[in-house]
Design an enzyme around this catalytic site. Sequence first.
Site, PDB file in Angstrom:
ATOM      1  N   GLU A 122       0.936  -1.255  -0.136  1.00 20.54           N
ATOM      2  CA  GLU A 122       0.223  -0.238   0.168  1.00 20.54           C
ATOM      3  C   GLU A 122       0.801   1.389  -0.019  1.00 20.54           C
ATOM      4  OE1 GLU A 122      -0.600  -2.648   1.573  1.00 20.54           O
ATOM      5  OE2 GLU A 122      -2.455  -3.355   0.945  1.00 20.54           O
TER       6      GLU A 122
ATOM      7  N   ASP B  39      -9.356  -0.955   5.814  1.00 20.61           N
ATOM      8  CA  ASP B  39      -8.473  -1.966   6.866  1.00 20.61           C
ATOM      9  C   ASP B  39      -7.128  -1.752   6.588  1.00 20.61           C
ATOM     10  OD1 ASP B  39     -11.342  -3.183   8.248  1.00 20.61           O
ATOM     11  OD2 ASP B  39     -11.138  -2.526   6.071  1.00 20.61           O
TER      12      ASP B  39
ATOM     13  N   ILE C 201      -5.163   0.250   4.748  1.00 21.54           N
ATOM     14  CA  ILE C 201      -4.538   1.385   4.144  1.00 21.54           C
ATOM     15  C   ILE C 201      -3.413   2.060   5.274  1.00 21.54           C
ATOM     16  CG2 ILE C 201      -5.898   3.451   6.011  1.00 21.54           C
ATOM     17  CD1 ILE C 201      -6.325   4.878   3.216  1.00 21.54           C
TER      18      ILE C 201
ATOM     19  N   HIS D  39     -12.216  -6.264   7.927  1.00 20.06           N
ATOM     20  CA  HIS D  39     -13.079  -5.825   6.736  1.00 20.06           C
ATOM     21  C   HIS D  39     -14.169  -4.808   6.907  1.00 20.06           C
ATOM     22  CE1 HIS D  39     -10.858  -9.228   5.648  1.00 20.06           C
ATOM     23  NE2 HIS D  39     -10.757  -8.849   4.299  1.00 20.06           N
TER      24      HIS D  39
END
Length: 704
Positions: A435, A460, A462, A505
């Site tokens: 990410e 979740d 990031i 999630h």
Amino acid sequence: MGTITHRMQKALGLSKEALVGAYRTMYLSRRLDDKEIQLKRQNRLYFQINGVGHEAVNVATALHLRPGYDWFYPYYRDRALCLQLGLTPLEMLLQGVGAKDEPQSGGRQMPSHWSSKSLHIVSQSSPTGTQALQAVGAADASLYFSRLQEAAELASSFHADEAVYISVGDGATSEGEFWESLNGACARALPVFFVVEDNGYAISVPVDVQTAGGSISALVKDFPHLLALECDGTDFLEAYEAAGKAVEHVRQRRGPALLHAHVIRPYSHSLSDDERLYKSEETRQHEAKRDPLARWAGYLLSEHLATEQELKAVEASVEEEIREAADQALAAPPPSRESVLRFLYSPTVDPTSERFDHPPKFHGEPRTMVDLINACLRDEMARDPRIVVFGEDVADCSHEDELPKVKGKGGVFKVTHGLQRRFGSARCYNSQLAEASIVGRATGMATRGLKPVVEIQFFDYIWPALMQIRDEMTTLRWRSYNGWACPVVIRVPIGGYLAGGALYHSQSGESIFTHLPGVRVVMPSTALDANGLLRTAIRAEDPVLFLEPKHLYRQTHNRSPYPGPDYMIPFGKAKLVREGVDLTIVTYGSLVVRAVQAAKQLEAEGIRAEILDLRSLEPYDWDLISASIKKTNRTLVLYEDCLSFGYGAEIAARVADELFEHLDAPVRRLAAKDVFVPYHPLLEQAVLPQPADIVRMARELAKY
Ligand SMILES: Cc1ncc(C[n+]2csc(CCOP(=O)(O)OP(=O)(O)O)c2C)c(N)n1
């Protein structure tokens, strides 16, 4: 010129002027450090960090590179490199004193945080290693422009053999972002020139503690496409030769190169450090013998490439140049206090303005939020060849030969489905599962004029990108005083109400990002708003975090016909979802529909709730909130994230502060419990706000 020795042959590509010129830049760099140290001791600068010991490899490298043609992500020790590229002593000293007209950052950044638009030196931040991912992004842009002629024609600068320079210290190679950048650059054989300036220490930590085996070049030598070289970075000619090979490799598009240059750091880490606390006298003496400046002067003299008088004349001219620059910098006016808020966002393109208010032209049957986000991406990519989409699993099929045989993935929620097939693999592709890389590389690409619209697969996940968002993307324009910008759009599925999503999630957490200056945060609750707000995000020039409540992706209640390719909603405009007179429910995202359900029940009891869907969380529509509360005199701030320290706390605080006289009841918040979202649907219901909770709280408020 004296006898031609083996060592001189290495210098043959360089004229005598260039060889003496290299000495001048090295000496200038050293004496500028000395001057800054003197000024810091006199309290006329506020910080100092030196490039002493790194001068030879810096100048040698810069001589192979082209300012304003190649791209540069140097680190704080690269004073000599930046001087050689064309940054002036005055510009450096103006940054030291933090002057108003300091061109690198307008008095906002510490000295040695180099920046120059014309030279292509991209403004540096302070976190070690973050620039590596952006450099890879700048090289991604090179690849993109080489594949898409129509985008290259719109680029401010593109050359088929350009290189992207990025340097770090030995310590910074321990950062995950360094390894992500190396893997990313090698995987795509990108034109990145990494220089590791290894002075043996990261503040007090020696390189053998930092790096397995103690040698970064030994560790990376087997990376595919990478040319890994090692040199004595205090030996100008050795460094020049090695840098030449590395740059050639990169220019010929054979892949990235990494030069591991051994240097010294005799002045301690910075003026706040004293290396005698952790380096023995013996080690220090040993290092002193490798002083690059003394070595180069000795070489020029011994090979009769310069006389003592010539070097003395060079030194005298440097002293004079520094004296003049210092006098000018010390007389420069400081920045005005009022200037401090300038350039958080684009000064020319305002996404809250009427220019972004464009009506829909509806066609066809109602479609879901997923469909209309996809339609917006498709329209925008067709409109502008600079729009590029990447992220985890966003492509239809990475292997192009299999693409005709399969339906295509197009994202775990199918939001990007069909984009690769329609626009090609250069414009929609799968990133690595990393990410920080997604955001860091997007930042580098956006800096070069592309418009990346990237996806973080779930909110979740990031967090690995948080440093790139918080310290890089949001600060770039402000920290460079509008010199650079990175208008990236980050799309992120967010939130719960999934029945089974559990804690990894279903997270919310928007307040962590609305808390950051420099990024716009948006969260639509309907298909139509998602389409119009995403188009605004893409056409604006600011970084945007575009939060998509994934629970709402395929609902029927929030569908809309396709609104046409130019539909836009300005940021900062809430929507009046339902009119009422008894209380105002201020909400957004998945709570909007729940508020409407609750309002229907409340109406049956004679309580008429007004509902505002904020849609845009930063900036937000204070005018509408305030007008509504002035009418209803009561408010409930409703949000999905944990109650404490959440987004609603800010709204509630402002209502209490500015609308106190208009309130007939306390300002209430309803939000998730201060705990994680659990797996079992009954537990999830217990944590996230439900319509019955809204009804209960609204009744209480109505009683006042
Ligand atoms: C992410 C991050 N962690 C810690 C720091 C504090 N810090 C600044 S420089 C530095 C050492 C860097 O060492 P190295 O990369 O070897 O470069 P050198 O200073 O030796 O040239 C540290 C720990 C920082 N700036 N950024």
